[in-house]
Design a protein around this motif. Structure first.
Motif, PDB file in Angstrom:
ATOM      1  N   LEU A   6       0.814  -1.198   0.000  1.00  0.00           N
ATOM      2  CA  LEU A   6       0.000   0.000   0.000  1.00  0.00           C
ATOM      3  C   LEU A   6       0.849   1.250   0.000  1.00  0.00           C
ATOM      4  O   LEU A   6       0.597   2.179  -0.752  1.00  0.00           O
ATOM      5  N   VAL A   7       1.880   1.279   0.833  1.00  0.00           N
ATOM      6  CA  VAL A   7       2.761   2.443   0.860  1.00  0.00           C
ATOM      7  C   VAL A   7       3.405   2.659  -0.497  1.00  0.00           C
ATOM      8  O   VAL A   7       3.483   3.768  -1.015  1.00  0.00           O
ATOM      9  N   ALA A   8       3.878   1.553  -1.099  1.00  0.00           N
ATOM     10  CA  ALA A   8       4.505   1.664  -2.413  1.00  0.00           C
ATOM     11  C   ALA A   8       3.509   2.161  -3.445  1.00  0.00           C
ATOM     12  O   ALA A   8       3.825   3.008  -4.283  1.00  0.00           O
ATOM     13  N   ALA A   9       2.292   1.651  -3.368  1.00  0.00           N
ATOM     14  CA  ALA A   9       1.294   2.060  -4.335  1.00  0.00           C
ATOM     15  C   ALA A   9       0.926   3.519  -4.163  1.00  0.00           C
ATOM     16  O   ALA A   9       0.776   4.267  -5.135  1.00  0.00           O
ATOM     17  N   LEU A  10       0.771   3.952  -2.905  1.00  0.00           N
ATOM     18  CA  LEU A  10       0.449   5.356  -2.660  1.00  0.00           C
ATOM     19  C   LEU A  10       1.567   6.263  -3.141  1.00  0.00           C
ATOM     20  O   LEU A  10       1.338   7.306  -3.745  1.00  0.00           O
ATOM     21  N   GLY A  11       2.805   5.838  -2.878  1.00  0.00           N
ATOM     22  CA  GLY A  11       3.940   6.647  -3.321  1.00  0.00           C
ATOM     23  C   GLY A  11       4.010   6.738  -4.819  1.00  0.00           C
ATOM     24  O   GLY A  11       4.212   7.812  -5.396  1.00  0.00           O
ATOM     25  N   SER A  12       3.858   5.606  -5.507  1.00  0.00           N
ATOM     26  CA  SER A  12       3.956   5.622  -6.958  1.00  0.00           C
ATOM     27  C   SER A  12       2.808   6.390  -7.575  1.00  0.00           C
ATOM     28  O   SER A  12       2.952   7.055  -8.592  1.00  0.00           O
ATOM     29  N   PRO A  28       1.470   0.582 -18.695  1.00  0.00           N
ATOM     30  CA  PRO A  28       1.918  -0.458 -17.757  1.00  0.00           C
ATOM     31  C   PRO A  28       2.735  -1.501 -18.477  1.00  0.00           C
ATOM     32  O   PRO A  28       2.526  -1.765 -19.663  1.00  0.00           O
ATOM     33  N   PRO A  29       3.722  -2.104 -17.813  1.00  0.00           N
ATOM     34  CA  PRO A  29       4.581  -3.099 -18.451  1.00  0.00           C
ATOM     35  C   PRO A  29       3.789  -4.334 -18.824  1.00  0.00           C
ATOM     36  O   PRO A  29       2.710  -4.595 -18.292  1.00  0.00           O
ATOM     37  N   ASN A  30       4.345  -5.094 -19.739  1.00  0.00           N
ATOM     38  CA  ASN A  30       3.709  -6.338 -20.139  1.00  0.00           C
ATOM     39  C   ASN A  30       3.690  -7.300 -18.962  1.00  0.00           C
ATOM     40  O   ASN A  30       4.598  -7.297 -18.131  1.00  0.00           O
ATOM     41  N   PRO A  31       2.662  -8.123 -18.852  1.00  0.00           N
ATOM     42  CA  PRO A  31       2.632  -9.098 -17.762  1.00  0.00           C
ATOM     43  C   PRO A  31       3.755 -10.099 -17.901  1.00  0.00           C
ATOM     44  O   PRO A  31       4.301 -10.310 -18.980  1.00  0.00           O
ATOM     45  N   ALA A  32       4.112 -10.709 -16.753  1.00  0.00           N
ATOM     46  CA  ALA A  32       5.182 -11.694 -16.757  1.00  0.00           C
ATOM     47  C   ALA A  32       4.788 -12.870 -17.643  1.00  0.00           C
ATOM     48  O   ALA A  32       3.609 -13.109 -17.911  1.00  0.00           O
ATOM     49  N   ALA A  33       5.805 -13.571 -18.088  1.00  0.00           N
ATOM     50  CA  ALA A  33       5.565 -14.710 -18.974  1.00  0.00           C
ATOM     51  C   ALA A  33       4.621 -15.688 -18.307  1.00  0.00           C
ATOM     52  O   ALA A  33       4.791 -16.048 -17.152  1.00  0.00           O
ATOM     53  N   GLY A  34       3.614 -16.112 -19.047  1.00  0.00           N
ATOM     54  CA  GLY A  34       2.667 -17.084 -18.536  1.00  0.00           C
ATOM     55  C   GLY A  34       1.521 -16.471 -17.751  1.00  0.00           C
ATOM     56  O   GLY A  34       0.597 -17.154 -17.352  1.00  0.00           O
ATOM     57  N   GLN A  35       1.570 -15.154 -17.493  1.00  0.00           N
ATOM     58  CA  GLN A  35       0.488 -14.509 -16.751  1.00  0.00           C
ATOM     59  C   GLN A  35      -0.463 -13.847 -17.734  1.00  0.00           C
ATOM     60  O   GLN A  35      -0.058 -13.002 -18.517  1.00  0.00           O
ATOM     61  N   PRO A  36      -1.726 -14.185 -17.701  1.00  0.00           N
ATOM     62  CA  PRO A  36      -2.676 -13.572 -18.624  1.00  0.00           C
ATOM     63  C   PRO A  36      -2.751 -12.066 -18.403  1.00  0.00           C
ATOM     64  O   PRO A  36      -2.767 -11.587 -17.274  1.00  0.00           O
ATOM     65  N   ARG A  37      -2.762 -11.312 -19.515  1.00  0.00           N
ATOM     66  CA  ARG A  37      -2.840  -9.854 -19.415  1.00  0.00           C
ATOM     67  C   ARG A  37      -4.084  -9.415 -18.649  1.00  0.00           C
ATOM     68  O   ARG A  37      -4.043  -8.480 -17.846  1.00  0.00           O
ATOM     69  N   GLN A  38      -5.190 -10.086 -18.848  1.00  0.00           N
ATOM     70  CA  GLN A  38      -6.426  -9.706 -18.174  1.00  0.00           C
ATOM     71  C   GLN A  38      -6.299  -9.830 -16.668  1.00  0.00           C
ATOM     72  O   GLN A  38      -6.778  -8.982 -15.918  1.00  0.00           O
ATOM     73  N   GLN A  39      -5.608 -10.883 -16.214  1.00  0.00           N
ATOM     74  CA  GLN A  39      -5.414 -11.072 -14.767  1.00  0.00           C
ATOM     75  C   GLN A  39      -4.562  -9.954 -14.187  1.00  0.00           C
ATOM     76  O   GLN A  39      -4.858  -9.426 -13.110  1.00  0.00           O
ATOM     77  N   ALA A  46      -7.739  -3.501  -9.053  1.00  0.00           N
ATOM     78  CA  ALA A  46      -8.157  -3.672  -7.667  1.00  0.00           C
ATOM     79  C   ALA A  46      -7.263  -2.873  -6.723  1.00  0.00           C
ATOM     80  O   ALA A  46      -7.742  -2.244  -5.781  1.00  0.00           O
ATOM     81  N   LEU A  47      -5.946  -2.878  -6.994  1.00  0.00           N
ATOM     82  CA  LEU A  47      -5.018  -2.122  -6.155  1.00  0.00           C
ATOM     83  C   LEU A  47      -5.276  -0.627  -6.280  1.00  0.00           C
ATOM     84  O   LEU A  47      -5.291   0.108  -5.285  1.00  0.00           O
ATOM     85  N   ALA A  49      -8.070   0.803  -7.029  1.00  0.00           N
ATOM     86  CA  ALA A  49      -9.316   1.113  -6.340  1.00  0.00           C
ATOM     87  C   ALA A  49      -9.100   1.192  -4.834  1.00  0.00           C
ATOM     88  O   ALA A  49      -9.659   2.059  -4.158  1.00  0.00           O
ATOM     89  N   TYR A  50      -8.255   0.299  -4.307  1.00  0.00           N
ATOM     90  CA  TYR A  50      -7.970   0.304  -2.871  1.00  0.00           C
ATOM     91  C   TYR A  50      -7.209   1.570  -2.477  1.00  0.00           C
ATOM     92  O   TYR A  50      -7.503   2.202  -1.461  1.00  0.00           O
ATOM     93  N   VAL A  51      -6.238   1.946  -3.297  1.00  0.00           N
ATOM     94  CA  VAL A  51      -5.475   3.166  -3.030  1.00  0.00           C
ATOM     95  C   VAL A  51      -6.404   4.376  -3.031  1.00  0.00           C
ATOM     96  O   VAL A  51      -6.313   5.257  -2.171  1.00  0.00           O
ATOM     97  N   ALA A  52      -7.313   4.420  -4.011  1.00  0.00           N
ATOM     98  CA  ALA A  52      -8.254   5.536  -4.090  1.00  0.00           C
ATOM     99  C   ALA A  52      -9.150   5.585  -2.849  1.00  0.00           C
ATOM    100  O   ALA A  52      -9.446   6.665  -2.312  1.00  0.00           O
ATOM    101  N   LYS A  53      -9.554   4.411  -2.373  1.00  0.00           N
ATOM    102  CA  LYS A  53     -10.385   4.347  -1.181  1.00  0.00           C
ATOM    103  C   LYS A  53      -9.646   4.866   0.048  1.00  0.00           C
ATOM    104  O   LYS A  53     -10.195   5.638   0.845  1.00  0.00           O
ATOM    105  N   VAL A  54      -8.373   4.462   0.194  1.00  0.00           N
ATOM    106  CA  VAL A  54      -7.580   4.913   1.335  1.00  0.00           C
ATOM    107  C   VAL A  54      -7.382   6.421   1.290  1.00  0.00           C
ATOM    108  O   VAL A  54      -7.493   7.119   2.300  1.00  0.00           O
ATOM    109  N   ARG A  55      -7.104   6.944   0.097  1.00  0.00           N
ATOM    110  CA  ARG A  55      -6.929   8.396  -0.040  1.00  0.00           C
ATOM    111  C   ARG A  55      -8.205   9.144   0.333  1.00  0.00           C
ATOM    112  O   ARG A  55      -8.163  10.184   1.001  1.00  0.00           O
ATOM    113  N   LYS A  56      -9.325   8.596  -0.087  1.00  0.00           N
ATOM    114  CA  LYS A  56     -10.602   9.224   0.226  1.00  0.00           C
ATOM    115  C   LYS A  56     -10.840   9.234   1.733  1.00  0.00           C
ATOM    116  O   LYS A  56     -11.297  10.231   2.304  1.00  0.00           O
TER     117      LYS A  56
END
Length: 294
Positions: A6-12, A28-39, A46-47, A49-56
């Motif tokens: 969370l701290v890293a996300a808020l900072g970035s 955003p960078p390409n997903p890691a090999a074998g990881q679906p882009r949609q995931q 989700a992250l 949205a969580y950061v936005a919620k904390v800021r609010k």
């Protein structure tokens, strides 16, 4: 781990440039090999949205601090411990009995947190509920039925806001002056009342005036009590009173105050909260939830 992310996300989120370090487009960078882009996009969304919620929430807390007359918002407590610390009876507070609920004034922790507790139930100020909800300050209530029964609904609102309700006896008697049987009636009777009115038998008990003997602790244990928190400091609208010689806060200290108003105090309950929170925040402490540690 979640706090680090969370701290890293808020900072970035605050400092991210329009492009990447190599002069790219900032996509955003390409997903890691074998990881679906949609995931990957879903996790990122989700992250965000969580950061936005904390800021609010932080922005709302800052506005609430200004509304209620605080110099700055209360500090945010760290995540509760994964394993609760072992609570033992404070030296000098022991009785001869063994296996009794521990009596303590401070929770063993290295975190700069303290715990706010409010006793009895005499004053039922709606402004206190609004203030604590808006400032998102956790606290625990230790209730006596002879006062609470005037308005059980007030404390139900408190419970619905996440406050834990604990035992302070039926009639606020001086416990060492009572027989074992009378003490047990006072404690078990309040356990029964809280269970009936609020649906839960509380694990914590505070004896009136902080006075107890071995019979008190034996009776408390028989009534299902797990621990007996006292206090290291007490808050009033116009001052703080201290148990410790250095007249200061320490990690894990329990702070006591009461449900009181202008008839008894030089101020209202919001005045008292304003005083104690200015003290706690100025000393670099956050208020944490006692039940997360005990």
């Amino acid at each position: 781990m979640g706090g680090v992310l969370l701290v890293a996300a808020l900072g970035s989120a605050c400092a991210a440039p329009s492009g990447d370090a190599g002069g790219g487009t900032g996509a955003p960078p390409n997903p890691a090999a074998g990881q679906p882009r949609q995931q990957a996009q879903g996790a990122s969304g989700a992250l965000n949205a969580y950061v936005a919620k904390v800021r609010k929430q932080r922005a709302a807390r800052a506005l609430a601090a200004k509304k209620w007359g605080l110099d700055r918002p209360p500090l945010e407590a760290p995540a509760p411990p994964a394993v609760k610390p072992k609570i033992t009876t404070r030296k000098g507070f022991e009785t001869d009995g063994e296996g009794l609920p521990p009596v303590f004034t401070t929770v063993p922790t290295k975190e700069k947190v303290v715990f706010l507790t409010i006793d009895d139930g005499a004053e039922k100020d709606p402004a206190l509920l609004r203030m604590m909800n808006e400032l998102r300050i956790p606290y625990s209530a230790f209730l006596s039925d002879y006062l609470v029964k005037e308005d059980y609904g007030y404390f139900k609102k408190m419970q619905n806001a996440g406050v834990s309700l604990h035992n302070h006896t039926l009639n606020h008697r001086y416990m060492p002056g009572l027989s074992y049987a009378a003490q047990k009636r006072e404690i078990c009777g309040m356990q029964d009342t809280i269970q009936k009115r609020y649906g839960k038998r509380p694990p914590l008990f505070r004896p009136p005036y902080g006075n107890y003997n071995e019979d008190t602790l034996r009776a408390a244990k028989e009534c299902g009590v797990k621990a007996v928190p006292l206090w290291a400091a007490e808050a009033f609208p116009d001052r703080m009173e201290w148990r410790e010689w250095d007249r200061d806060l320490h990690p894990g200290d329990i702070v006591l105050t009461h449900f009181r108003g202008k008839e008894d105090w030089k101020g209202t309950m919001p005045d008292m909260i304003r005083r104690v929170m200015k003290t706690i925040t100025a000393k670099g402490y956050a208020v944490a939830k006692l039940e997360d540690y005990v």
